[in-house]
Design a protein around this motif. Structure first.
Motif, PDB file in Angstrom:
ATOM      1  N   ALA A  95       0.876  -1.068   0.087  1.00 36.10           N
ATOM      2  CA  ALA A  95       0.145   0.501   0.322  1.00 36.10           C
ATOM      3  C   ALA A  95       0.675   1.232   0.038  1.00 36.10           C
ATOM      4  CB  ALA A  95      -0.716   0.229   1.455  1.00 36.10           C
ATOM      5  N   ASN A  96       2.128   1.093   0.339  1.00 38.12           N
ATOM      6  CA  ASN A  96       3.127   2.082   0.380  1.00 38.12           C
ATOM      7  C   ASN A  96       3.797   3.003  -0.460  1.00 38.12           C
ATOM      8  OD1 ASN A  96       5.896   3.087   2.047  1.00 38.12           O
ATOM      9  ND2 ASN A  96       4.451   4.528   2.504  1.00 38.12           N
ATOM     10  N   ILE A  97       4.462   1.623  -1.212  1.00 39.80           N
ATOM     11  CA  ILE A  97       5.276   2.149  -2.216  1.00 39.80           C
ATOM     12  C   ILE A  97       4.822   1.527  -3.678  1.00 39.80           C
ATOM     13  CG2 ILE A  97       6.373  -0.489  -2.017  1.00 39.80           C
ATOM     14  CD1 ILE A  97       8.723   1.507  -1.916  1.00 39.80           C
ATOM     15  N   GLU A  98       5.235   1.820  -4.914  1.00 45.16           N
ATOM     16  CA  GLU A  98       4.579   0.655  -6.553  1.00 45.16           C
ATOM     17  C   GLU A  98       5.495  -0.137  -7.306  1.00 45.16           C
ATOM     18  OE1 GLU A  98       2.113   1.326  -9.554  1.00 45.16           O
ATOM     19  OE2 GLU A  98       1.953   3.089  -7.730  1.00 45.16           O
ATOM     20  N   ALA A  99       3.982  -1.058  -6.387  1.00 45.65           N
ATOM     21  CA  ALA A  99       4.709  -2.485  -6.948  1.00 45.65           C
ATOM     22  C   ALA A  99       3.676  -3.634  -7.574  1.00 45.65           C
ATOM     23  CB  ALA A  99       5.968  -3.264  -5.684  1.00 45.65           C
ATOM     24  N   ASP A 100       4.405  -4.965  -8.022  1.00 43.81           N
ATOM     25  CA  ASP A 100       3.719  -5.625  -7.969  1.00 43.81           C
ATOM     26  C   ASP A 100       2.817  -6.687  -6.747  1.00 43.81           C
ATOM     27  OD1 ASP A 100       3.135  -5.708 -11.293  1.00 43.81           O
ATOM     28  OD2 ASP A 100       5.719  -5.898 -11.181  1.00 43.81           O
ATOM     29  N   LEU A 190      -1.725 -15.936 -13.891  1.00 42.01           N
ATOM     30  CA  LEU A 190      -0.221 -16.838 -13.859  1.00 42.01           C
ATOM     31  C   LEU A 190       1.010 -15.988 -13.592  1.00 42.01           C
ATOM     32  CD1 LEU A 190      -2.243 -19.940 -15.292  1.00 42.01           C
ATOM     33  CD2 LEU A 190      -1.335 -19.851 -13.454  1.00 42.01           C
ATOM     34  N   LEU A 191       2.208 -16.316 -12.957  1.00 43.27           N
ATOM     35  CA  LEU A 191       3.222 -15.829 -13.527  1.00 43.27           C
ATOM     36  C   LEU A 191       4.124 -16.422 -14.576  1.00 43.27           C
ATOM     37  CD1 LEU A 191       6.264 -16.268 -10.655  1.00 43.27           C
ATOM     38  CD2 LEU A 191       7.018 -17.366 -12.981  1.00 43.27           C
ATOM     39  N   GLU A 192       4.389 -15.418 -15.375  1.00 47.77           N
ATOM     40  CA  GLU A 192       4.794 -15.791 -17.125  1.00 47.77           C
ATOM     41  C   GLU A 192       6.480 -15.592 -16.195  1.00 47.77           C
ATOM     42  OE1 GLU A 192       3.350 -13.061 -19.763  1.00 47.77           O
ATOM     43  OE2 GLU A 192       1.480 -13.293 -18.734  1.00 47.77           O
ATOM     44  N   GLU A 193       7.443 -16.420 -17.016  1.00 45.54           N
ATOM     45  CA  GLU A 193       8.628 -16.785 -16.644  1.00 45.54           C
ATOM     46  C   GLU A 193       9.628 -15.652 -17.274  1.00 45.54           C
ATOM     47  OE1 GLU A 193      10.415 -20.120 -16.431  1.00 45.54           O
ATOM     48  OE2 GLU A 193       8.860 -21.873 -15.940  1.00 45.54           O
ATOM     49  N   GLU A 194       9.050 -15.014 -18.568  1.00 47.82           N
ATOM     50  CA  GLU A 194       9.992 -13.984 -19.154  1.00 47.82           C
ATOM     51  C   GLU A 194       9.130 -12.417 -18.736  1.00 47.82           C
ATOM     52  OE1 GLU A 194      12.057 -14.448 -22.022  1.00 47.82           O
ATOM     53  OE2 GLU A 194      12.274 -17.046 -20.501  1.00 47.82           O
ATOM     54  N   LYS A 195       8.393 -12.208 -18.018  1.00 42.69           N
ATOM     55  CA  LYS A 195       7.716 -11.555 -17.429  1.00 42.69           C
ATOM     56  C   LYS A 195       8.505 -10.617 -16.738  1.00 42.69           C
ATOM     57  CE  LYS A 195       3.559  -8.436 -16.262  1.00 42.69           C
ATOM     58  NZ  LYS A 195       2.202  -8.786 -16.239  1.00 42.69           N
ATOM     59  N   TYR A 196       8.878  -9.329 -16.429  1.00 45.25           N
ATOM     60  CA  TYR A 196       9.103  -8.494 -15.398  1.00 45.25           C
ATOM     61  C   TYR A 196       8.418  -7.897 -14.070  1.00 45.25           C
ATOM     62  CZ  TYR A 196      14.294  -9.134 -17.765  1.00 45.25           C
ATOM     63  OH  TYR A 196      15.247  -9.104 -17.962  1.00 45.25           O
ATOM     64  N   TYR A 197       9.293  -7.950 -12.928  1.00 46.48           N
ATOM     65  CA  TYR A 197       7.805  -7.450 -11.946  1.00 46.48           C
ATOM     66  C   TYR A 197       8.676  -7.142 -10.772  1.00 46.48           C
ATOM     67  CZ  TYR A 197       4.437 -11.791 -13.973  1.00 46.48           C
ATOM     68  OH  TYR A 197       4.158 -12.298 -14.068  1.00 46.48           O
ATOM     69  N   LEU A 198       7.941  -6.246 -10.305  1.00 46.24           N
ATOM     70  CA  LEU A 198       8.318  -4.915  -9.914  1.00 46.24           C
ATOM     71  C   LEU A 198       8.097  -5.912  -8.065  1.00 46.24           C
ATOM     72  CD1 LEU A 198       7.492  -1.551 -10.463  1.00 46.24           C
ATOM     73  CD2 LEU A 198       9.938  -2.954 -10.823  1.00 46.24           C
ATOM     74  N   VAL A 199       9.365  -5.874  -6.700  1.00 47.25           N
ATOM     75  CA  VAL A 199       9.019  -7.063  -5.719  1.00 47.25           C
ATOM     76  C   VAL A 199       9.698  -5.734  -4.994  1.00 47.25           C
ATOM     77  CG1 VAL A 199       9.421  -8.960  -5.125  1.00 47.25           C
ATOM     78  CG2 VAL A 199       8.948  -8.689  -7.521  1.00 47.25           C
ATOM     79  N   ALA A 200       8.726  -5.349  -4.114  1.00 45.93           N
ATOM     80  CA  ALA A 200       8.502  -5.240  -2.641  1.00 45.93           C
ATOM     81  C   ALA A 200       9.470  -5.747  -1.741  1.00 45.93           C
ATOM     82  CB  ALA A 200       7.666  -4.332  -2.254  1.00 45.93           C
ATOM     83  N   THR A 201      10.551  -5.634  -0.925  1.00 43.80           N
ATOM     84  CA  THR A 201      11.006  -6.200  -0.004  1.00 43.80           C
ATOM     85  C   THR A 201      11.998  -5.816   0.864  1.00 43.80           C
ATOM     86  OG1 THR A 201      12.259  -8.437   0.531  1.00 43.80           O
ATOM     87  CG2 THR A 201      13.467  -7.262  -1.006  1.00 43.80           C
ATOM     88  N   ASN A 202      12.189  -6.010   2.317  1.00 40.16           N
ATOM     89  CA  ASN A 202      12.978  -5.751   3.110  1.00 40.16           C
ATOM     90  C   ASN A 202      14.309  -5.583   2.606  1.00 40.16           C
ATOM     91  OD1 ASN A 202      14.355  -7.914   3.696  1.00 40.16           O
ATOM     92  ND2 ASN A 202      12.404  -8.195   5.045  1.00 40.16           N
ATOM     93  N   ASP A 203      15.449  -4.756   3.061  1.00 41.00           N
ATOM     94  CA  ASP A 203      16.739  -3.968   2.328  1.00 41.00           C
ATOM     95  C   ASP A 203      17.780  -5.215   3.173  1.00 41.00           C
ATOM     96  OD1 ASP A 203      17.272  -3.774   5.399  1.00 41.00           O
ATOM     97  OD2 ASP A 203      17.757  -1.344   4.822  1.00 41.00           O
ATOM     98  N   PHE A 204      16.883  -6.312   3.847  1.00 36.93           N
ATOM     99  CA  PHE A 204      18.195  -7.407   4.217  1.00 36.93           C
ATOM    100  C   PHE A 204      18.321  -8.288   3.231  1.00 36.93           C
ATOM    101  CE2 PHE A 204      18.510 -11.736   6.634  1.00 36.93           C
ATOM    102  CZ  PHE A 204      19.326 -11.524   7.332  1.00 36.93           C
ATOM    103  N   LEU A 205      17.117  -8.944   2.876  1.00 37.68           N
ATOM    104  CA  LEU A 205      16.878  -9.682   1.319  1.00 37.68           C
ATOM    105  C   LEU A 205      17.058  -9.151   0.066  1.00 37.68           C
ATOM    106  CD1 LEU A 205      13.506 -11.954   2.291  1.00 37.68           C
ATOM    107  CD2 LEU A 205      15.485 -11.893   3.018  1.00 37.68           C
TER     108      LEU A 205
END
Length: 306
Positions: A95-100, A190-205
């Protein structure tokens, strides 16, 4: 709210500065030897120290939200399954950041929150590490590798197990299987293996922590706020938390071309059909169910793998 937080910060550093000045003065009185100061014997310094501690207590006790449910961050649960607290934290990120999607490791969740009022101190107990949110651009095939790795230790209670938002994962409980991930949807597609996604995570990962090297190699798109601050902002806006487990990470067995799903307490055919994105009629037909309202906890159902 920003003004109040600023005042607290100013007061804290003012008191800290005063404490430092006093300590320096005492050091001068003792020939510059700061090691010879016995702070516990100096009432003025002790009083300032207590004042700082009281200010911290007051800040930590501030109510930021409330919950009608126990928010589960217990180690044995959050590191082996989707939990309502894990969902809530991941939802706050998305909800806070632009990501998929949002994807964090359960190792960063350190406590539960009881029903009732939620204080800032409660949040800091849950998220003590002060991680920041980072958005990475990741190819679908690499995202699958990340998911596979995060589930590789299951059913052991390991910190790599994920908590997510914007994504649904079906995986096999068979720990001898080389590929445990059976199906992944991102925002209902469904996830597409050739498509790019924006993934929000923590800085540790994002830095490759806990063995998530694929995150480290991915391109960084954006760096956001601290996770604890994002979470406080999100639950404050919600006022009353009603977070539940919704079927984002689903362990199953397999039989021929079917998933084998064990019915949980609170399940209905409608909920199960929604989890697996199939129709109620399909489940009823395969399992010879005549009364679609009659299923029971512990029952194994065949789910068509369409």
């Amino acid at each position: 709210m920003f003004l109040k937080q600023s005042i607290v910060i100013v007061v804290f550093f003012t008191l800290l500065f005063s404490l430092t000045v006093l300590a320096t003065e005492k050091s001068s009185e003792n020939g510059g030897d700061i090691d010879s100061i016995n702070i516990e014997d100096d009432q003025e310094i002790i009083n300032l120290k207590k004042e700082i501690e009281e200010k911290n207590k007051e800040d930590y006790s501030k109510v930021v939200s409330s919950t009608i449910y126990f928010l589960n961050g217990e180690k044995t649960d959050v590191r082996t399954s989707e939990t309502n607290l894990g969902n809530l934290i991941a939802d706050a990120i998305l909800a806070n950041i632009e990501a998929d999607l949002a994807f964090i490791n359960s190792k960063g969740i350190n406590a539960s929150i009881d029903r009732g009022l939620i204080t800032k101190g409660d949040v800091l107990n849950v998220l003590p590490s002060k991680d920041r949110v980072v958005v990475k651009k990741i190819k679908g095939a690499d995202l699958l590798k990340i998911i596979e790795y995060s589930l590789s230790k299951y059913p052991d209670a390991e910190g790599v197990f994920p908590q997510v938002s914007g994504i649904k994962i079906i995986f096999t409980q068979d720990n001898t299987s080389q590929n445990r991930v059976l199906k992944v949807w991102i925002n209902d597609l469904l996830l597409e293996e050739e498509k790019y996604y924006l993934v929000a995570t923590n800085d540790f990962l994002a830095a490759g922590g806990d063995g998530f090297e694929t995150f480290k190699k991915a391109k960084t798109i954006q760096e956001g706020e601290r996770l604890d601050q994002i979470f406080i902002k999100y639950i404050r806006e919600k006022e009353i938390i009603k977070s539940k487990v919704t079927g984002r990470i689903i362990p199953v067995s397999t039989y021929k071309n079917y998933f084998v799903y064990e019915v949980k307490k609170g399940d209905s055919l409608w909920k199960i059909a929604s989890k697996f994105k199939v129709s109620i009629d399909e489940i009823a037909e395969v399992n010879s169910i005549k009364n679609k309202r009659l299923i029971y906890s512990g029952q194994n159902l065949l789910i068509p793998n369409n």
